[in-house]
Design an enzyme around this catalytic site. Structure first.
Site, PDB file in Angstrom:
ATOM      1  N   TYR A 294       0.850  -1.191   0.000  1.00  0.00           N
ATOM      2  CA  TYR A 294       0.000   0.000   0.000  1.00  0.00           C
ATOM      3  C   TYR A 294       0.894   1.252   0.000  1.00  0.00           C
ATOM      4  CZ  TYR A 294      -3.486   3.321   1.746  1.00  0.00           C
ATOM      5  OH  TYR A 294      -4.309   4.396   1.887  1.00  0.00           O
TER       6      TYR A 294
ATOM      7  N   THR B  88       1.477   3.810   1.763  1.00  0.00           N
ATOM      8  CA  THR B  88       2.218   4.307   2.929  1.00  0.00           C
ATOM      9  C   THR B  88       3.230   3.286   3.455  1.00  0.00           C
ATOM     10  OG1 THR B  88       0.611   3.410   4.472  1.00  0.00           O
ATOM     11  CG2 THR B  88       0.233   5.668   3.693  1.00  0.00           C
ATOM     12  N   LYS B  89       3.257   2.101   2.906  1.00  0.00           N
ATOM     13  CA  LYS B  89       4.099   1.052   3.486  1.00  0.00           C
ATOM     14  C   LYS B  89       5.577   1.248   3.105  1.00  0.00           C
ATOM     15  CE  LYS B  89       1.022  -1.453   5.741  1.00  0.00           C
ATOM     16  NZ  LYS B  89      -0.367  -0.975   5.691  1.00  0.00           N
ATOM     17  N   THR B  90       6.441   0.411   3.661  1.00  0.00           N
ATOM     18  CA  THR B  90       7.888   0.565   3.490  1.00  0.00           C
ATOM     19  C   THR B  90       8.296   0.611   2.019  1.00  0.00           C
ATOM     20  OG1 THR B  90       8.084  -0.680   5.528  1.00  0.00           O
ATOM     21  CG2 THR B  90      10.114  -0.318   4.300  1.00  0.00           C
TER      22      THR B  90
END
Ligand SMILES: *Cc1c(COP(=O)(O)O)cnc(C)c1O
Length: 388
Positions: free
Chosen positions: A183, A185-187
Site C-alpha cells: 500500500y 504508505t508502506k515501506t
C-alpha cells in the site's frame, strides 16, 4: 517551529518508478502480464520463499491464505488487537470467528503465552502481526501451532525486509504463509498491492487459483499466443490480481528497499538517542540479531507524568507542523467488534495501555536530517513544557 507541515510519511517515487510504469503502460499489459510474474520471482528471491503470488492488497493475501487452508464457518482464528482492522475482517469474511490475544508490553507483538490461553477445539489458525516491522516470537508461536495442529499465517504488512534472529527474511519460513502489503504508505509500494508467500507448492497453487476467480490456469496466458480459450473453475475465488503497472513500480521499489531501510534505521537511531533519556517517553524496542524494517516509530508517551493526554499531545504536535498517527486503535474496541462479539474496554489491558500512549512519529526515506531534528525538538518541547 517549522513553517511547512511534515507528514507522517510520503512514498519515495523517482524518475525510475515513473519510467517503469510508463513502459508497462506502453507494453499493452494493463492487467496481469509478464511484469507481475517478474515481480513475484523477485519477491520470492528476496524473501527466500519458494512461491510468491502477487495480489491486489495484503488484505486479499490474508483472505486468500485463509481460503487456501479451507478456514470457514465454525473455525476460530487468533490474532492481535493491535493491528489494522483488515487482519480480523478477513476472518469474518471467511465465515470464521476472530479471537484476540493480548500483546507483549515491550515488543507490542502478540504474546505466545496469551495465545495459548485462547486456544479452543475450534481454533484453526494464528495470524501474528510483525508490528512496526519487529518480528514476532515465531519459535514460540510455531511450537504452539505444532502442538495444537494450527495453521500460521503471518501478517507481514510491516515486515518486508525484516530479518529475524535466525538470519531469515520474513516470508521465507517453510511452516507459514506470509502476507505483505505494498500500500502507498508502506515501506515499499506498488500503489495498492500485496504478495502472499509460501514454500508449499500445493498451497501456492490453491492460493493462485483463489487470487483470480478460482480459475485453474494463469490468466495472462489466456490472452497470449500460448493460451487457449479453455479454463476451469475449482473454487469460488476472488478478483485480486496485481497489474503490470503496479508490479513494474514494485520492481523498482524492491531494488531500492535496502536503501529505504538503511535511511529509516538512521532516523530511528536519532529518535532513540534523543528520547531514551526522557523518563516521560518509552522508545520502541529492537531485538538483538534482528534487522528491523522500521516501518513505524511507535513512541509511547507516559501520560501519567504529563499534564496532557495522548490526544492533546498529537494536537499540539500538529500545531507545531508535525504530522503523526496512531497504530492502532485496538480492533476489539471498534463498534462492530464490540457489538458483534461483546468486547469491551478492559478485555485486552496491555493493548489498551499501549493504545492510550502510542504516537507514530514521521518516518520515511526522503525525510531530511533537518526534518528529524524538527520532530525531536517538537517532542522535547512538549514534554518539557507539560510535566505534571
Ligand atoms: C496496511 C496493513 C494491512 C492491509 O494492507 P493492504 O495492502 O492495505 O490491504 C494489513 N495488516 C496490517 C498490520 C497493516 O498495517
Amino acid at each position: 517551529m517549522r513553517d511547512s507541515y511534515l507528514p507522517l510519511c510520503t512514498p519515495s517515487i523517482t524518475d525510475a518508478e515513473i519510467a517503469a510504469v510508463t513502459t508497462a503502460m506502453r507494453s499493452g499489459w494493463l492487467s496481469t502480464g509478464p511484469k507481475v510474474r517478474e515481480f513475484e520471482e523477485a519477491v520470492s528471491a528476496y524473501t527466500g520463499a519458494k512461491h510468491a503470488i502477487a495480489v491486489s492488497s495484503c488484505t486479499a493475501a490474508l483472505q486468500i491464505a485463509l481460503a487456501a487452508h479451507d478456514i470457514g464457518p465454525g473455525d476460530e482464528v487468533i490474532t492481535t488487537p493491535i493491528t489494522f482492522v483488515s487482519t480480523a475482517n478477513v476472518v469474518i469474511h471467511q465465515g470464521a470467528r476472530p479471537v484476540f490475544a493480548d500483546i507483549d508490553p515491550r515488543t507490542f507483538n502478540i504474546s505466545p503465552a496469551t495465545i495459548e490461553r485462547q486456544i479452543t477445539k475450534q481454533t484453526r489458525a494464528i495470524i501474528p502481526v510483525h508490528y512496526a516491522g519487529l518480528p514476532c516470537d515465531m519459535d514460540a508461536i510455531l511450537a504452539i501451532a505444532r502442538q495444537h495442529n494450527l495453521v500460521v499465517i503471518e501478517d507481514a504488512a510491516h515486515a518486508i525486509g525484516t530479518i529475524d534472529a535466525h538470519g531469515r527474511q520474513i516470508g521465507g519460513n517453510d511452516e507459514t504463509m506470509a502476507a505483505f502489503s505494498f500500500y502507498a504508505t508502506k515501506t515499499m509500494t506498488t500503489g495498492e498491492g500485496g504478495v502472499l508467500t509460501t514454500s508449499d507448492p500445493k498451497l501456492a497453487e490453491t492460493a493462485r487459483h483463489y487470487s483470480l476467480h478460482g480459475i485453474t490456469k494463469d490468466a495472462w496466458k489466456r490472452y497470449s499466443a500460448a493460451g487457449t480459450w479453455y479454463y476451469e473453475v475449482l473454487h469460488a475465488g476472488f478478483k485480486a490480481n496485481m497489474t503490470d503497472p503496479e508490479a513494474s513500480l514494485g520492481l523498482v521499489q524492491l531494488s531500492r528497499l535496502e536503501s529505504f531501510i538503511e535511511r529509516r534505521e538512521a532516523i530511528c537511531q536519532r529518535y532513540d538517542e534523543a528520547f531514551r533519556t526522557l523518563p516521560e517517553l518509552i522508545t520502541p524496542l529492537n531485538l538483538p540479531g534482528v534487522r528491523h524494517s522500521r516501518y513505524i516509530y511507535p513512541l509511547l508517551v507516559r501520560t501519567e507524568y504529563l499534564k496532557i493526554d495522548r490526544a492533546e499531545f498529537i494536537t499540539k504536535l500538529r500545531d507545531l507542523n508535525i504530522g503523526t498517527s496512531v497504530h492502532f486503535i485496538p480492533v476489539h474496541l471498534h463498534p462492530f467488534y464490540r457489538d458483534e462479539f461483546g468486547h469491551k474496554p478492559g478485555d485486552f489491558p496491555v493493548s489498551e495501555w499501549m493504545y492510550e500512549r502510542v504516537i507514530s512519529l514521521p518516518l520515511f526515506p526522503d525525510m531530511t536530517d533537518e526534518d528529524a531534528g524538527d520532530v525531536i525538538e517538537a517532542v522535547r518541547y512538549l514534554v518539557e513544557t507539560n510535566r505534571s
